[in-house]
Design an enzyme around this catalytic site. Sequence first.
Site, short mmCIF file in Angstrom:
data_model
loop_
_atom_site.label_atom_id
_atom_site.label_comp_id
_atom_site.label_asym_id
_atom_site.label_seq_id
_atom_site.Cartn_x
_atom_site.Cartn_y
_atom_site.Cartn_z
N LYS A 291 21.30 77.71 88.65
CA LYS A 291 22.49 77.37 88.52
C LYS A 291 22.45 76.64 89.56
O LYS A 291 21.98 76.92 90.63
CB LYS A 291 23.31 77.74 88.16
CG LYS A 291 23.66 78.94 89.10
CD LYS A 291 24.88 78.42 90.17
CE LYS A 291 25.38 79.23 91.19
NZ LYS A 291 25.97 79.01 92.32
N PRO B 10 14.01 81.09 94.03
CA PRO B 10 14.24 81.72 95.23
C PRO B 10 15.69 82.67 94.98
O PRO B 10 16.40 82.88 94.76
CB PRO B 10 14.47 80.86 96.43
CG PRO B 10 14.96 79.42 95.39
CD PRO B 10 14.79 79.58 93.96
N ALA C 203 19.01 85.46 96.94
CA ALA C 203 19.52 85.43 97.53
C ALA C 203 19.94 83.86 98.00
O ALA C 203 20.14 83.50 99.47
CB ALA C 203 19.33 85.78 98.82
N GLY D 298 22.14 81.32 96.62
CA GLY D 298 22.99 80.64 95.77
C GLY D 298 22.79 79.85 94.53
O GLY D 298 23.57 79.39 94.31
N LEU D 299 21.78 80.76 94.15
CA LEU D 299 21.22 79.34 92.42
C LEU D 299 21.05 80.31 91.71
O LEU D 299 20.85 80.66 90.34
CB LEU D 299 19.93 78.96 92.75
CG LEU D 299 19.35 78.41 94.11
CD1 LEU D 299 18.09 77.99 94.65
CD2 LEU D 299 20.43 76.96 94.15
N GLY E 67 19.79 86.21 90.24
CA GLY E 67 19.94 88.19 89.39
C GLY E 67 20.90 87.16 88.54
O GLY E 67 20.47 88.26 87.28
N SER E 68 21.63 86.31 88.58
CA SER E 68 23.07 86.22 87.63
C SER E 68 22.00 85.51 86.19
O SER E 68 22.28 86.16 84.84
CB SER E 68 23.62 85.55 87.63
OG SER E 68 24.71 86.93 88.92
N ASP F 6 28.91 85.60 88.28
CA ASP F 6 28.37 83.87 87.97
C ASP F 6 27.18 84.00 86.45
O ASP F 6 26.80 83.17 85.70
CB ASP F 6 27.45 84.16 88.66
CG ASP F 6 27.67 82.85 90.08
OD1 ASP F 6 28.21 82.43 90.10
OD2 ASP F 6 26.80 82.78 90.88
#
Length: 285
Positions: free
Chosen positions: A10, A94, A96, A98-99, A102-103, A136
């Site tokens: 995202k 990538p 950690a 901000g994309l 993990g969520s 997220d």
Amino acid sequence: MEWIERAPAKINLTLDVLYKREDGYHELEMIMSSIDLADHLTFTPIEENRIEVYTNKAFLPVDKRNHVHQAIRLVKEQFQIDSGMLVEIDKQIPVAAGLGGGSTDAAATLRALNGIWDLNLNREELIDLGMQIGTDVPYSMVGGTAFVSGRGENVRPIKPMPACWVVLAKPKISVSTKTIFKALEVAQLENYEPQSRIVEAAIEAEDYEEMVRHLSNALEVVTFQRHPYLKNIKERMIRYGMDGVTMSGSGPTILGFSRNYSRAKRVYNSLRGFCEEVYIARTIK
């Protein structure tokens, strides 16, 4: 039997911090969208009551710290499931960054388990489960372009954002979302004008120029103070001719938008010698 899920990254077109709530969290309004940079997850159910997660990234934890592991454990506990699951994660997003990597993996896991274990959960029930894993995850359950509010639990799909290319520059910097929000003083935002409603209207009008003109992220004020290098990347993208530039989430990934592929490719090539990880992606519905 194998079950395969695609988990797209995202991006934030906007991230507005409206105020600090009584529960200590911040009230947010955001426009999020999916891009074709994605992880792929393969699920194999097993009879033994255990969870095993494998990944192509050696540094990625595969124990209870992993969002996929957490999602499986949550479903097993909530629905008293005594069989197990093997999961292979082909990690392309990538970490950690901000994309929402993990969520989106957690959301893909909940979708897969809903089908594999015949849970028959609707989207709202899956979103409620996802919120227990991360803020997220509800958006990642819906995907596409959406207006997101609250802590992230309120997700309203909107018209797909105008198609374009996105250059993503992710330097080797770790940014803790919790730390950034803790350092954010709402007083720092007194001159900040929320942009999410404006960007939503531009998307509904299919006005690409208006959309990129109002890209914004209220967290830049804190993240850039701590990591001036990120501001440098943003300024480079602007100088290189991207139509609009902003930061995704709490960082550190900087996003540049262009409708012209050759320009996006030039910026991508220019940044590769300056930044550790650079990607070029397309928006998706």
